[in-house]
Design an enzyme around this catalytic site. Structure first.
Site, PDB file in Angstrom:
ATOM      1  N   LYS A 106     -14.004  -5.289  -4.357  1.00 48.37           N
ATOM      2  CA  LYS A 106     -14.575  -3.956  -4.542  1.00 48.37           C
ATOM      3  C   LYS A 106     -13.656  -3.035  -5.304  1.00 48.37           C
ATOM      4  O   LYS A 106     -14.083  -2.038  -5.860  1.00 48.37           O
ATOM      5  CB  LYS A 106     -14.871  -3.331  -3.180  1.00 48.37           C
ATOM      6  CG  LYS A 106     -16.131  -3.838  -2.556  1.00 48.37           C
ATOM      7  CD  LYS A 106     -17.275  -3.671  -3.514  1.00 48.37           C
ATOM      8  CE  LYS A 106     -18.573  -4.158  -2.940  1.00 48.37           C
ATOM      9  NZ  LYS A 106     -18.971  -3.465  -1.735  1.00 48.37           N
ATOM     10  N   LYS A 136      -9.918 -12.363  -8.175  1.00 50.30           N
ATOM     11  CA  LYS A 136     -10.797 -12.432  -7.024  1.00 50.30           C
ATOM     12  C   LYS A 136     -11.909 -11.380  -7.095  1.00 50.30           C
ATOM     13  O   LYS A 136     -11.654 -10.259  -7.532  1.00 50.30           O
ATOM     14  CB  LYS A 136      -9.920 -12.141  -5.788  1.00 50.30           C
ATOM     15  CG  LYS A 136     -10.340 -12.830  -4.538  1.00 50.30           C
ATOM     16  CD  LYS A 136      -9.245 -12.647  -3.484  1.00 50.30           C
ATOM     17  CE  LYS A 136      -9.870 -12.153  -2.208  1.00 50.30           C
ATOM     18  NZ  LYS A 136      -8.927 -11.946  -1.134  1.00 50.30           N
ATOM     19  N   LYS A 164       0.824  -1.212   0.000  1.00 48.57           N
ATOM     20  CA  LYS A 164       0.000   0.000   0.000  1.00 48.57           C
ATOM     21  C   LYS A 164       0.855   1.259   0.000  1.00 48.57           C
ATOM     22  O   LYS A 164       0.553   2.226  -0.690  1.00 48.57           O
ATOM     23  CB  LYS A 164      -0.955   0.008   1.197  1.00 48.57           C
ATOM     24  CG  LYS A 164      -2.060  -1.018   1.030  1.00 48.57           C
ATOM     25  CD  LYS A 164      -3.104  -0.944   2.117  1.00 48.57           C
ATOM     26  CE  LYS A 164      -4.153  -2.042   1.906  1.00 48.57           C
ATOM     27  NZ  LYS A 164      -5.064  -2.168   3.027  1.00 48.57           N
TER      28      LYS A 164
END
Ligand code: TRP
Length: 337
Positions: free
Chosen positions: A203, A200, A117
């Site tokens: 969102k 996968k 991240k």
């Protein structure tokens, strides 16, 4: 609850979206529901963790309540499990600080989720909370003396850190924490995106047309499934390599109906993709419709939902405050009274 020998599980989920999706449910949350029958279960909506992405306050408030409502709607029963909001138990932050004082800077820097991240946004735009995120997670777990932590594979490293920190504390200050085991959810079905069936369901995927939301209207999900990407050929056969789309739909279909893949394949022998997709759409919609109504009903009565969460917080606080007091004592912090 009467059985004191039940093992304790704890897990958390971030309120970062208005709706959970079918991948969240079939991959993990379904196991949460099952575990409450055999375990002393603690489940929390980790709103403090969600702060690491700087959410809009109106959204955070809405999503936290929506997450709790959906957990109840899928079957988390507040009379069987302790369901609560993380920020309702101040001991999470308090223990997190103590764990931060036991964590090496390099050790925290090796967490792959943090590395991924922060690499994406760059050091200057990465908040310190993202760096300490796994330490707060360790506090979430250790506070409840959890034996097992049901999480997906991606959380394995955070569970390892939790174990290391618990062991480190125990060996330095005396036995205080149960060392939890990861209960990595393998039994959960891995659900892929309907439009990109080799990735996968998530969102963060480019288009939402491949993501089945628990809170979407039935017509929307019906349409998404009917327009799911399928493969060349016409036989309904589980073959992830050559038929990723059909295999994913078979995974969804069998996970919901409880049928084996063989039985499902037999049922659709000689029928085409169209018939199969309609059948998948029907079972998914039939399954999700009452969940959505239940969640909506809970959200329409905020006082009732808040009362449930208050009760959960009281039960959680009762456990957490004991652990925190023991921790303070072991550290040599002076009790206030
Ligand atoms: N980091 C977890 C995730 O993203 C969420 C989480 C926070 C959690 N605290 C936890 C999971 C404690 C298990 C136990 O999925």
């Amino acid at each position: 609850m009467a059985d004191v020998k039940r093992k304790r599980v704890l897990s958390g989920i971030q309120p970062t979206h208005d709706s959970f999706h079918l991948g969240n449910y079939l991959g993990a949350l379904k196991q949460w529901v099952a575990l409450q029958e055999s375990h002393d279960a603690f489940y929390c909506v980790v709103d403090l963790h969600a702060l690491t992405v700087g959410p809009d306050p109106v959204e955070l408030r809405r999503r936290t309540l929506a997450s709790a409502a959906q957990l109840i709607a899928i079957g988390i029963d507040p009379t069987k499990s302790t369901l609560f909001i993380q920020s309702h138990v101040p001991a999470h932050n308090q223990l997190a600080w103590i764990m931060e004082c036991l964590t090496g800077f390099g050790e925290a820097g090796r967490m792959t989720q943090f590395k991924d991240k922060s690499a994406k946004s760059g050091a200057d735009r990465t908040v310190v909370g993202l760096f300490t995120y796994p330490i707060l997670q360790a506090a979430d777990i250790l506070l409840y003396q959890a034996d097992q932590v049901p999480v997906g594979e991606d959380q394995r490293q955070h569970i390892e850190l939790t174990r290391d920190l618990g062991q480190r504390f125990n060996s330095k200050y005396g036995q205080t924490f149960t060392i939890p085991e990861g209960y990595i959810l393998k039994s959960g079905a891995k659900i892929n995106d309907l439009q990109d069936p080799t990735s996968k369901m998530s969102k963060s995927s480019a288009s939402q047309s491949g993501v089945i939301e628990l809170m979407d209207a039935p017509e929307v999900n019906l349409k998404k499934i009917k327009s799911a990407m399928t493969d060349t050929g016409r036989e309904v056969i589980f073959d992830e390599k050559n038929k990723a789309g059909i295999s994913n739909l078979l995974t969804i279909y069998t996970a919901i109906t409880g049928l084996t893949v063989d039985a499902a394949q037999n049922d659709f022998d000689g029928k085409g993709y169209g018939d199969f997709k309609s059948a998948v759409a029907e079972v998914v919609v039939d399954f999700l419709t009452p969940i959505r109504s239940k969640a909506q009903e809970l959200l329409q009565d905020p006082a009732h939902l808040t009362a449930i969460l208050q009760e959960g917080a009281a039960k959680a606080n009762a456990v957490a405050s004991v652990t925190l007091a023991e921790t303070y004592e072991a550290l040599g912090l002076i009790p206030r009274a």
